[in-house]
Design a protein around this motif. Sequence first.
Motif, PDB file in Angstrom:
ATOM      1  N   ALA A   1       0.831  -1.208   0.000  1.00 18.45           N
ATOM      2  CA  ALA A   1       0.000   0.000   0.000  1.00 18.45           C
ATOM      3  C   ALA A   1       0.864   1.255   0.000  1.00 18.45           C
ATOM      4  CB  ALA A   1      -0.927  -0.012   1.219  1.00 18.45           C
ATOM      5  N   MET A   2       1.968   1.224   0.725  1.00 19.22           N
ATOM      6  CA  MET A   2       2.876   2.373   0.763  1.00 19.22           C
ATOM      7  C   MET A   2       3.553   2.567  -0.594  1.00 19.22           C
ATOM      8  SD  MET A   2       4.508   1.746   4.563  1.00 19.22           S
ATOM      9  CE  MET A   2       5.420   3.293   4.692  1.00 19.22           C
ATOM     10  N   ALA A   3       3.867   1.473  -1.282  1.00 22.24           N
ATOM     11  CA  ALA A   3       4.452   1.580  -2.619  1.00 22.24           C
ATOM     12  C   ALA A   3       3.439   2.198  -3.590  1.00 22.24           C
ATOM     13  CB  ALA A   3       4.896   0.206  -3.118  1.00 22.24           C
ATOM     14  N   TYR A   4       2.168   1.799  -3.469  1.00 24.19           N
ATOM     15  CA  TYR A   4       1.120   2.377  -4.313  1.00 24.19           C
ATOM     16  C   TYR A   4       0.966   3.870  -4.039  1.00 24.19           C
ATOM     17  CZ  TYR A   4      -3.535   3.504  -6.064  1.00 24.19           C
ATOM     18  OH  TYR A   4      -4.583   4.099  -6.698  1.00 24.19           O
ATOM     19  N   ASP A   5       1.065   4.247  -2.767  1.00 19.91           N
ATOM     20  CA  ASP A   5       0.987   5.671  -2.405  1.00 19.91           C
ATOM     21  C   ASP A   5       2.103   6.460  -3.074  1.00 19.91           C
ATOM     22  OD1 ASP A   5       0.285   8.060  -0.686  1.00 19.91           O
ATOM     23  OD2 ASP A   5       2.303   7.602   0.083  1.00 19.91           O
ATOM     24  N   ARG A   6       3.331   5.938  -3.041  1.00 18.62           N
ATOM     25  CA  ARG A   6       4.470   6.622  -3.666  1.00 18.62           C
ATOM     26  C   ARG A   6       4.315   6.645  -5.189  1.00 18.62           C
ATOM     27  NH1 ARG A   6       5.778  10.293  -1.664  1.00 18.62           N
ATOM     28  NH2 ARG A   6       3.664  10.020  -0.875  1.00 18.62           N
ATOM     29  N   PHE A   7       3.799   5.553  -5.753  1.00 13.91           N
ATOM     30  CA  PHE A   7       3.546   5.510  -7.200  1.00 13.91           C
ATOM     31  C   PHE A   7       2.560   6.596  -7.596  1.00 13.91           C
ATOM     32  CE2 PHE A   7       0.192   4.079 -10.131  1.00 13.91           C
ATOM     33  CZ  PHE A   7       0.898   4.077 -11.327  1.00 13.91           C
TER      34      PHE A   7
ATOM     35  N   PHE B   1       5.063  -8.708  -3.528  1.00 19.74           N
ATOM     36  CA  PHE B   1       6.405  -8.307  -3.927  1.00 19.74           C
ATOM     37  C   PHE B   1       6.406  -7.813  -5.374  1.00 19.74           C
ATOM     38  CE2 PHE B   1      10.579  -9.354  -5.776  1.00 19.74           C
ATOM     39  CZ  PHE B   1      11.397  -8.594  -4.957  1.00 19.74           C
ATOM     40  N   LEU B   2       5.721  -8.532  -6.253  1.00 19.38           N
ATOM     41  CA  LEU B   2       5.657  -8.127  -7.652  1.00 19.38           C
ATOM     42  C   LEU B   2       4.934  -6.793  -7.815  1.00 19.38           C
ATOM     43  CD1 LEU B   2       4.886 -11.537  -9.438  1.00 19.38           C
ATOM     44  CD2 LEU B   2       7.055 -10.281  -9.381  1.00 19.38           C
ATOM     45  N   LEU B   3       3.833  -6.607  -7.067  1.00 21.50           N
ATOM     46  CA  LEU B   3       3.117  -5.328  -7.133  1.00 21.50           C
ATOM     47  C   LEU B   3       4.004  -4.179  -6.670  1.00 21.50           C
ATOM     48  CD1 LEU B   3      -0.410  -6.343  -5.755  1.00 21.50           C
ATOM     49  CD2 LEU B   3       0.168  -5.709  -8.110  1.00 21.50           C
ATOM     50  N   THR B   4       4.775  -4.427  -5.614  1.00 22.28           N
ATOM     51  CA  THR B   4       5.690  -3.399  -5.116  1.00 22.28           C
ATOM     52  C   THR B   4       6.768  -3.084  -6.140  1.00 22.28           C
ATOM     53  OG1 THR B   4       5.328  -4.138  -2.836  1.00 22.28           O
ATOM     54  CG2 THR B   4       7.265  -2.793  -3.248  1.00 22.28           C
ATOM     55  N   MET B   5       7.327  -4.121  -6.758  1.00 28.22           N
ATOM     56  CA  MET B   5       8.371  -3.908  -7.758  1.00 28.22           C
ATOM     57  C   MET B   5       7.825  -3.211  -9.006  1.00 28.22           C
ATOM     58  SD  MET B   5      11.232  -4.838  -6.472  1.00 28.22           S
ATOM     59  CE  MET B   5      10.548  -4.095  -4.963  1.00 28.22           C
ATOM     60  N   VAL B   6       6.599  -3.548  -9.413  1.00 28.81           N
ATOM     61  CA  VAL B   6       5.986  -2.868 -10.557  1.00 28.81           C
ATOM     62  C   VAL B   6       5.800  -1.385 -10.246  1.00 28.81           C
ATOM     63  CG1 VAL B   6       3.862  -2.654 -11.914  1.00 28.81           C
ATOM     64  CG2 VAL B   6       4.858  -4.900 -11.516  1.00 28.81           C
ATOM     65  N   SER B   7       5.336  -1.089  -9.022  1.00 26.92           N
ATOM     66  CA  SER B   7       5.165   0.307  -8.614  1.00 26.92           C
ATOM     67  C   SER B   7       6.487   1.053  -8.711  1.00 26.92           C
ATOM     68  CB  SER B   7       4.615   0.379  -7.186  1.00 26.92           C
ATOM     69  OG  SER B   7       3.321  -0.191  -7.106  1.00 26.92           O
ATOM     70  N   TYR B   8       7.543   0.422  -8.220  1.00 29.34           N
ATOM     71  CA  TYR B   8       8.842   1.092  -8.249  1.00 29.34           C
ATOM     72  C   TYR B   8       9.426   1.149  -9.651  1.00 29.34           C
ATOM     73  CZ  TYR B   8       9.384   2.154  -3.375  1.00 29.34           C
ATOM     74  OH  TYR B   8       9.230   2.727  -2.152  1.00 29.34           O
ATOM     75  N   GLY B   9       9.035   0.213 -10.501  1.00 36.13           N
ATOM     76  CA  GLY B   9       9.446   0.308 -11.894  1.00 36.13           C
ATOM     77  C   GLY B   9       8.896   1.576 -12.534  1.00 36.13           C
ATOM     78  N   TYR B  10       7.606   1.845 -12.320  1.00 36.10           N
ATOM     79  CA  TYR B  10       6.998   3.064 -12.838  1.00 36.10           C
ATOM     80  C   TYR B  10       7.590   4.306 -12.171  1.00 36.10           C
ATOM     81  CZ  TYR B  10       3.336   0.687 -15.490  1.00 36.10           C
ATOM     82  OH  TYR B  10       2.641  -0.056 -16.421  1.00 36.10           O
ATOM     83  N   ILE B  11       7.868   4.199 -10.857  1.00 35.51           N
ATOM     84  CA  ILE B  11       8.442   5.337 -10.138  1.00 35.51           C
ATOM     85  C   ILE B  11       9.814   5.702 -10.694  1.00 35.51           C
ATOM     86  CG2 ILE B  11       9.447   6.035  -7.923  1.00 35.51           C
ATOM     87  CD1 ILE B  11       7.145   4.489  -6.574  1.00 35.51           C
ATOM     88  N   VAL B  12      10.664   4.701 -10.898  1.00 31.19           N
ATOM     89  CA  VAL B  12      12.002   4.955 -11.439  1.00 31.19           C
ATOM     90  C   VAL B  12      11.916   5.550 -12.837  1.00 31.19           C
ATOM     91  CG1 VAL B  12      14.135   3.855 -12.225  1.00 31.19           C
ATOM     92  CG2 VAL B  12      13.132   3.192 -10.036  1.00 31.19           C
TER      93      VAL B  12
ATOM     94  N   CYS C   1      -7.512   5.854   1.872  1.00 26.56           N
ATOM     95  CA  CYS C   1      -6.420   5.458   2.781  1.00 26.56           C
ATOM     96  C   CYS C   1      -6.939   4.590   3.924  1.00 26.56           C
ATOM     97  CB  CYS C   1      -5.723   6.704   3.337  1.00 26.56           C
ATOM     98  SG  CYS C   1      -4.797   7.655   2.121  1.00 26.56           S
ATOM     99  N   VAL C   2      -8.067   4.988   4.492  1.00 27.65           N
ATOM    100  CA  VAL C   2      -8.655   4.202   5.586  1.00 27.65           C
ATOM    101  C   VAL C   2      -9.066   2.821   5.080  1.00 27.65           C
ATOM    102  CG1 VAL C   2     -10.591   4.051   7.193  1.00 27.65           C
ATOM    103  CG2 VAL C   2      -9.406   6.227   6.878  1.00 27.65           C
ATOM    104  N   LEU C   3      -9.620   2.772   3.871  1.00 22.27           N
ATOM    105  CA  LEU C   3     -10.015   1.489   3.289  1.00 22.27           C
ATOM    106  C   LEU C   3      -8.793   0.598   3.055  1.00 22.27           C
ATOM    107  CD1 LEU C   3     -12.132  -0.371   2.009  1.00 22.27           C
ATOM    108  CD2 LEU C   3     -11.764   0.841  -0.164  1.00 22.27           C
ATOM    109  N   LEU C   4      -7.708   1.161   2.531  1.00 23.05           N
ATOM    110  CA  LEU C   4      -6.494   0.388   2.290  1.00 23.05           C
ATOM    111  C   LEU C   4      -5.909  -0.132   3.601  1.00 23.05           C
ATOM    112  CD1 LEU C   4      -4.664   2.485  -0.469  1.00 23.05           C
ATOM    113  CD2 LEU C   4      -5.631   0.197  -0.714  1.00 23.05           C
ATOM    114  N   ALA C   5      -5.806   0.748   4.600  1.00 20.51           N
ATOM    115  CA  ALA C   5      -5.236   0.341   5.884  1.00 20.51           C
ATOM    116  C   ALA C   5      -6.123  -0.698   6.567  1.00 20.51           C
ATOM    117  CB  ALA C   5      -5.040   1.564   6.790  1.00 20.51           C
TER     118      ALA C   5
END
Length: 309
Positions: A117-123, A211-222, A141-145
Amino acid sequence: MAANNHTTVVEFVLQGFSGDPRLQAFLLVFFLLLFLLALSGNVLIVTAISLNPGLHTPMYFFLTNLAMLDIVCTSTVLPKLLEGLVAKSSSISYRGCMTQLFFLTWFLGAELLLLTAMAYDRFTAICRPLHYSTLMSRPVCVLLAGSVWVISAVSTSVHTGLMAQLHFCGPNQIRHFLCEVPTLLLLSCSPTTLNNIMIVIADAYFGVVNFLLTMVSYGYIVASILRIRSAEGKQRAFSTCSAHLVVVTLYYSAVIYTYVLPGSGSSMENGKVVALLYTAVSPTLNPLIYSLRNKDVKVALRKVIPSIQ
């Protein structure tokens, strides 16, 4: 009598972190220090964010949840470990073991989901800045948490319920300093096929998918950061997610080693060290990582403790 009609073992004996008596005093001080640092650091993070209206944003809302998870995760494991070091031996009742298993599995799973969820927030903040306020509104945010806590609670209820159906006829010595699913399954004298199937499903979801969702988010972020022309803009964008990336790397490395690769041939002692990473070391380091890499958090902490420089 045991905790249920099928269980003959009424308590388990925890092996502890080390059997070397010469290390007991050192380990007692070391783990006590870790426990106090983890509690104080995360409590400070929660307090600083709660008292500073400027930090009432999605990123710090999720950081507060992470700090609370670290507090309860550490409190689930280290007090029993410290008790064993003081008493020179450690036993835990069947019910106590199942309780520790429930809460430990709950908090570990919730932390993996929360990191996603934090990776999605940064994305969203970096790749969709114009829509950030809508995509990461307070209800979202409340729904995600809330989903993080509930989904993990459902998962741990399944695992603990299946574990409670197993027969434990002896031996009752757990070759670890805590009650975990992999170590307890080794002691069962019942078929564990269903348990193992659910472990694979949980590993696939909590470990691989997230893990894959987090890495995909960071792929777009980078990719988005690389398109920023100014060096200052790149640095500012990267600074907002670098701390989270460090935490993700540390946490996933430890959890995957323990749960996804339990039969990798690693020694039991190495397994204890890795378990210590995600139950004590990571909760201790997380407040430091986020405060050292974040000027806003450092300013908020100075307001809570004026002596912090």
